[in-house]
Design an enzyme around this catalytic site. Structure first.
Site, mmCIF file in Angstrom:
data_model
loop_
_atom_site.group_PDB
_atom_site.id
_atom_site.type_symbol
_atom_site.label_atom_id
_atom_site.label_comp_id
_atom_site.label_asym_id
_atom_site.label_seq_id
_atom_site.Cartn_x
_atom_site.Cartn_y
_atom_site.Cartn_z
ATOM 1 C CG HIS A 119 29.453 87.523 21.092
ATOM 2 N ND1 HIS A 119 30.193 86.421 21.474
ATOM 3 C CD2 HIS A 119 30.277 88.591 21.221
ATOM 4 C CE1 HIS A 119 31.405 86.801 21.807
ATOM 5 N NE2 HIS A 119 31.483 88.128 21.670
ATOM 6 C CD GLU A 177 25.882 82.889 19.300
ATOM 7 O OE1 GLU A 177 26.493 81.886 18.920
ATOM 8 O OE2 GLU A 177 26.414 84.030 19.330
ATOM 9 C CB CYS A 206 31.779 82.243 22.706
ATOM 10 S SG CYS A 206 30.754 83.586 23.360
ATOM 11 C CB CYS A 261 26.906 83.020 23.027
ATOM 12 S SG CYS A 261 27.406 84.617 22.339
#
Length: 157
Positions: free
Chosen positions: A54, A56, A84, A87
């Site tokens: 992801h 991040e 999320c 993250c």
């Protein structure tokens, strides 16, 4: 430069870039220290076949490498969407000073990036989780924790 809108626009630009290049979902992130971007991240899930890639997480990895440190003290994270659960956990482990986000988790859910089920799974008891979870070999595994506890030269984090 210390303009939060400038840094957020860079995260948003990255979200467009990754989406348009089909390397991942529409998510971008930058890590800032002392008014300068030290790391960029964008979603690379489909391009790397890595469900943890992801924006991040990618940015945190790049920033930690740039700083030669496993923590992001003195840094700010700008992400195009509210993180999320994975993250958010990674961000908390990295310990930056502040998080900025643009889109909300509700906005993400509207385009089928819905993390609500993960939040529910975290709250569920082990027997009630969708993926079966079973604890085994605790007696053997606990020995590593006991050794860690006694270790005099450990680096705490």
């Amino acid at each position: 430069m210390n303009d939060s809108r400038f840094f957020m626009r860079e995260a948003i630009r990255l979200s467009f870039e990754t989406m348009r290049s089909n390397t991942g979902g529409p998510f971008g992130c930058v890590v800032v220290k002392d008014g300068k971007i030290i790391a960029h991240g964008f979603n690379k899930v489909v391009s790397t076949n890595d469900p943890t890639a992801h924006a991040e997480v990618v940015a945190i990895r790049e920033a930690c490498k740039a700083l030669n440190d496993f923590q992001l003290a003195g840094c700010e994270i700008y992400t195009s969407c509210e993180p999320c659960p994975m993250c958010l956990s990674a961000i908390y482990w990295a310990r930056p000073d502040k998080i900025y986000f643009a889109n909300t988790k509700e906005d993400a859910a509207k385009i089928n990036f819905d993390d609500a089920f993960i939040y529910e799974e975290i709250k569920a008891s082990l027997p009630d989780r969708k993926i079966p979870v079973e604890q085994i070999l605790h007696d053997e595994a606990i020995e590593a924790f006991r050794e860690w506890e006694r270790k005099s030269d450990k680096i705490s984090y």
